[in-house]
Motif scaffolding. Structure first.
Motif, PDB file in Angstrom:
ATOM      1  N   GLU A  64       7.888 -12.181  -5.099  1.00  0.00           N
ATOM      2  CA  GLU A  64       7.222 -12.793  -3.961  1.00  0.00           C
ATOM      3  C   GLU A  64       5.724 -12.913  -4.176  1.00  0.00           C
ATOM      4  O   GLU A  64       5.117 -12.111  -4.881  1.00  0.00           O
ATOM      5  CB  GLU A  64       7.492 -11.974  -2.694  1.00  0.00           C
ATOM      6  CG  GLU A  64       8.972 -11.853  -2.389  1.00  0.00           C
ATOM      7  CD  GLU A  64       9.260 -11.088  -1.111  1.00  0.00           C
ATOM      8  OE1 GLU A  64       8.315 -10.621  -0.445  1.00  0.00           O
ATOM      9  OE2 GLU A  64      10.433 -10.968  -0.776  1.00  0.00           O
ATOM     10  N   MET A  65       5.156 -13.916  -3.518  1.00  0.00           N
ATOM     11  CA  MET A  65       3.716 -14.134  -3.545  1.00  0.00           C
ATOM     12  C   MET A  65       3.277 -14.490  -2.126  1.00  0.00           C
ATOM     13  O   MET A  65       3.931 -15.278  -1.442  1.00  0.00           O
ATOM     14  CB  MET A  65       3.383 -15.287  -4.496  1.00  0.00           C
ATOM     15  CG  MET A  65       1.920 -15.682  -4.483  1.00  0.00           C
ATOM     16  SD  MET A  65       1.541 -16.995  -5.668  1.00  0.00           S
ATOM     17  CE  MET A  65       2.302 -18.414  -4.871  1.00  0.00           C
ATOM     18  N   PHE A  66       2.159 -13.903  -1.715  1.00  0.00           N
ATOM     19  CA  PHE A  66       1.547 -14.194  -0.424  1.00  0.00           C
ATOM     20  C   PHE A  66       0.132 -14.675  -0.700  1.00  0.00           C
ATOM     21  O   PHE A  66      -0.581 -14.071  -1.508  1.00  0.00           O
ATOM     22  CB  PHE A  66       1.507 -12.938   0.447  1.00  0.00           C
ATOM     23  CG  PHE A  66       2.873 -12.398   0.794  1.00  0.00           C
ATOM     24  CD1 PHE A  66       3.443 -12.645   2.034  1.00  0.00           C
ATOM     25  CD2 PHE A  66       3.593 -11.635  -0.116  1.00  0.00           C
ATOM     26  CE1 PHE A  66       4.695 -12.148   2.359  1.00  0.00           C
ATOM     27  CE2 PHE A  66       4.847 -11.129   0.205  1.00  0.00           C
ATOM     28  CZ  PHE A  66       5.402 -11.391   1.436  1.00  0.00           C
ATOM     29  N   VAL A  67      -0.282 -15.739  -0.030  1.00  0.00           N
ATOM     30  CA  VAL A  67      -1.606 -16.324  -0.231  1.00  0.00           C
ATOM     31  C   VAL A  67      -2.257 -16.515   1.135  1.00  0.00           C
ATOM     32  O   VAL A  67      -1.709 -17.224   1.990  1.00  0.00           O
ATOM     33  CB  VAL A  67      -1.510 -17.680  -0.971  1.00  0.00           C
ATOM     34  CG1 VAL A  67      -2.895 -18.258  -1.194  1.00  0.00           C
ATOM     35  CG2 VAL A  67      -0.758 -17.536  -2.288  1.00  0.00           C
ATOM     36  N   PRO A 133     -10.668 -20.599  -2.247  1.00  0.00           N
ATOM     37  CA  PRO A 133     -10.238 -19.276  -2.680  1.00  0.00           C
ATOM     38  C   PRO A 133      -9.399 -18.592  -1.598  1.00  0.00           C
ATOM     39  O   PRO A 133      -9.479 -18.936  -0.418  1.00  0.00           O
ATOM     40  CB  PRO A 133     -11.551 -18.530  -2.926  1.00  0.00           C
ATOM     41  CG  PRO A 133     -12.536 -19.202  -2.033  1.00  0.00           C
ATOM     42  CD  PRO A 133     -12.111 -20.636  -1.950  1.00  0.00           C
ATOM     43  N   ALA A 134      -8.624 -17.597  -2.050  1.00  0.00           N
ATOM     44  CA  ALA A 134      -7.716 -16.915  -1.149  1.00  0.00           C
ATOM     45  C   ALA A 134      -7.462 -15.494  -1.620  1.00  0.00           C
ATOM     46  O   ALA A 134      -7.628 -15.173  -2.799  1.00  0.00           O
ATOM     47  CB  ALA A 134      -6.387 -17.675  -1.080  1.00  0.00           C
ATOM     48  N   ALA A 135      -7.025 -14.655  -0.685  1.00  0.00           N
ATOM     49  CA  ALA A 135      -6.530 -13.324  -1.020  1.00  0.00           C
ATOM     50  C   ALA A 135      -5.092 -13.488  -1.492  1.00  0.00           C
ATOM     51  O   ALA A 135      -4.352 -14.335  -0.984  1.00  0.00           O
ATOM     52  CB  ALA A 135      -6.607 -12.406   0.187  1.00  0.00           C
ATOM     53  N   MET A 154       1.128  -4.598  -5.041  1.00  0.00           N
ATOM     54  CA  MET A 154      -0.175  -4.262  -5.610  1.00  0.00           C
ATOM     55  C   MET A 154      -0.771  -3.060  -4.889  1.00  0.00           C
ATOM     56  O   MET A 154      -1.447  -2.237  -5.478  1.00  0.00           O
ATOM     57  CB  MET A 154      -1.107  -5.469  -5.508  1.00  0.00           C
ATOM     58  CG  MET A 154      -0.569  -6.684  -6.252  1.00  0.00           C
ATOM     59  SD  MET A 154      -1.480  -8.166  -5.820  1.00  0.00           S
ATOM     60  CE  MET A 154      -2.486  -8.322  -7.278  1.00  0.00           C
ATOM     61  N   ASP A 155      -0.512  -2.981  -3.582  1.00  0.00           N
ATOM     62  CA  ASP A 155      -0.988  -1.873  -2.752  1.00  0.00           C
ATOM     63  C   ASP A 155      -0.084  -1.828  -1.526  1.00  0.00           C
ATOM     64  O   ASP A 155       0.218  -2.869  -0.945  1.00  0.00           O
ATOM     65  CB  ASP A 155      -2.445  -2.111  -2.343  1.00  0.00           C
ATOM     66  CG  ASP A 155      -3.083  -0.905  -1.669  1.00  0.00           C
ATOM     67  OD1 ASP A 155      -2.358   0.009  -1.224  1.00  0.00           O
ATOM     68  OD2 ASP A 155      -4.315  -0.883  -1.581  1.00  0.00           O
ATOM     69  N   PRO A 167      -2.070  -6.329   5.642  1.00  0.00           N
ATOM     70  CA  PRO A 167      -3.310  -6.696   4.958  1.00  0.00           C
ATOM     71  C   PRO A 167      -3.583  -5.927   3.665  1.00  0.00           C
ATOM     72  O   PRO A 167      -4.136  -6.494   2.722  1.00  0.00           O
ATOM     73  CB  PRO A 167      -4.384  -6.412   6.010  1.00  0.00           C
ATOM     74  CG  PRO A 167      -3.676  -6.581   7.313  1.00  0.00           C
ATOM     75  CD  PRO A 167      -2.285  -6.071   7.069  1.00  0.00           C
ATOM     76  N   ALA A 168      -3.202  -4.663   3.576  1.00  0.00           N
ATOM     77  CA  ALA A 168      -3.466  -3.864   2.364  1.00  0.00           C
ATOM     78  C   ALA A 168      -2.819  -4.473   1.124  1.00  0.00           C
ATOM     79  O   ALA A 168      -3.308  -4.288   0.008  1.00  0.00           O
ATOM     80  CB  ALA A 168      -2.984  -2.434   2.551  1.00  0.00           C
ATOM     81  N   CYS A 169      -1.724  -5.193   1.298  1.00  0.00           N
ATOM     82  CA  CYS A 169      -1.013  -5.780   0.150  1.00  0.00           C
ATOM     83  C   CYS A 169      -1.808  -6.910  -0.511  1.00  0.00           C
ATOM     84  O   CYS A 169      -1.590  -7.207  -1.681  1.00  0.00           O
ATOM     85  CB  CYS A 169       0.355  -6.295   0.584  1.00  0.00           C
ATOM     86  SG  CYS A 169       1.534  -4.988   0.969  1.00  0.00           S
ATOM     87  N   PHE A 170      -2.726  -7.528   0.227  1.00  0.00           N
ATOM     88  CA  PHE A 170      -3.529  -8.630  -0.324  1.00  0.00           C
ATOM     89  C   PHE A 170      -4.665  -8.030  -1.159  1.00  0.00           C
ATOM     90  O   PHE A 170      -5.810  -7.969  -0.732  1.00  0.00           O
ATOM     91  CB  PHE A 170      -4.068  -9.516   0.805  1.00  0.00           C
ATOM     92  CG  PHE A 170      -3.003 -10.319   1.489  1.00  0.00           C
ATOM     93  CD1 PHE A 170      -2.754 -11.624   1.093  1.00  0.00           C
ATOM     94  CD2 PHE A 170      -2.246  -9.779   2.516  1.00  0.00           C
ATOM     95  CE1 PHE A 170      -1.768 -12.386   1.726  1.00  0.00           C
ATOM     96  CE2 PHE A 170      -1.257 -10.525   3.150  1.00  0.00           C
ATOM     97  CZ  PHE A 170      -1.018 -11.826   2.753  1.00  0.00           C
ATOM     98  N   ALA A 171      -4.329  -7.568  -2.352  1.00  0.00           N
ATOM     99  CA  ALA A 171      -5.243  -6.760  -3.155  1.00  0.00           C
ATOM    100  C   ALA A 171      -5.904  -7.512  -4.302  1.00  0.00           C
ATOM    101  O   ALA A 171      -6.590  -6.911  -5.115  1.00  0.00           O
ATOM    102  CB  ALA A 171      -4.496  -5.542  -3.689  1.00  0.00           C
TER     103      ALA A 171
END
Length: 184
Positions: A64-67, A133-135, A154-155, A167-171
């Protein structure tokens, strides 16, 4: 290319998987990603489905990917199955306002497995991502024989249970491409 080692959520220990690494980078007008799963002999890989859009991919092995665009609460989620099926969603906020995300091209998903390693390569057009740009958050669900699911990110933050949307996962940061990068 950037590399990140994912960590397994503490509430779900793997049976045989020893490490998950993900690499990503911009190549021309594409984002390329590679997940590498070590100790994958017992990992369940869903059967071939082809490049079709399908919900519920996270219920078994799925990458998975979140942007999340810089300065916004909205974000997109992408699911890539080793079966080559995919999904894409938009969210208005943390787990709110989920809607199917329109994409112009099905992501190219290429799984390979050998000697206890599972590699899943994904290529997705930059045009199908939110503004950069993005997290960035790169994650995966790994299902192993023996009814075991693990959640890698990642976190994980302080969450008692896995939640890839927090939000912590957007590392990581995904920069906007330079004009020269897009032309190549």
């Amino acid at each position: 290319m950037q590399t990140h080692h994912l960590s397994c959520h503490r509430a779900h220990a793997p049976l045989s998987v020893t490490a998950v690494e993900v690499r990503w980078g911009l190549v021309g007008s594409w984002l390329q990603l590679r997940w590498r799963v070590e100790g994958a002999a017992r990992v369940i890989v869903p059967p071939f489905a082809g490049r079709v859009r399908r919900d519920g991919l996270w219920q078994t092995t799925c990458f998975e990917m979140f942007v999340r665009p810089e300065g916004r609460q909205t974000y997109a989620e992408y699911n890539f199955s080793p079966s080559e099926a995919y999904a894409a969603y938009d969210f208005a906020g943390w787990r709110e306002g989920m809607a199917e995300r329109a994409i112009s091209h099905a992501p190219v998903i290429t799984p390979r497995r050998a000697a206890g390693v599972l590699i899943v390569d994904v290529a997705i057009p930059l045009a199908d991502l939110p503004p950069l740009p993005a997290a960035l958050s790169l994650t995966c669900v790994i299902e192993e024989e023996g009814d075991s699911k693990t959640f890698w990110a990642m976190d994980h933050g302080e969450s008692a249970q896995p939640d890839f949307h927090q939000p912590a996962c957007f590392a990581a940061a995904l920069a906007a491409p330079e004009c020269d990068e897009i032309r190549n």
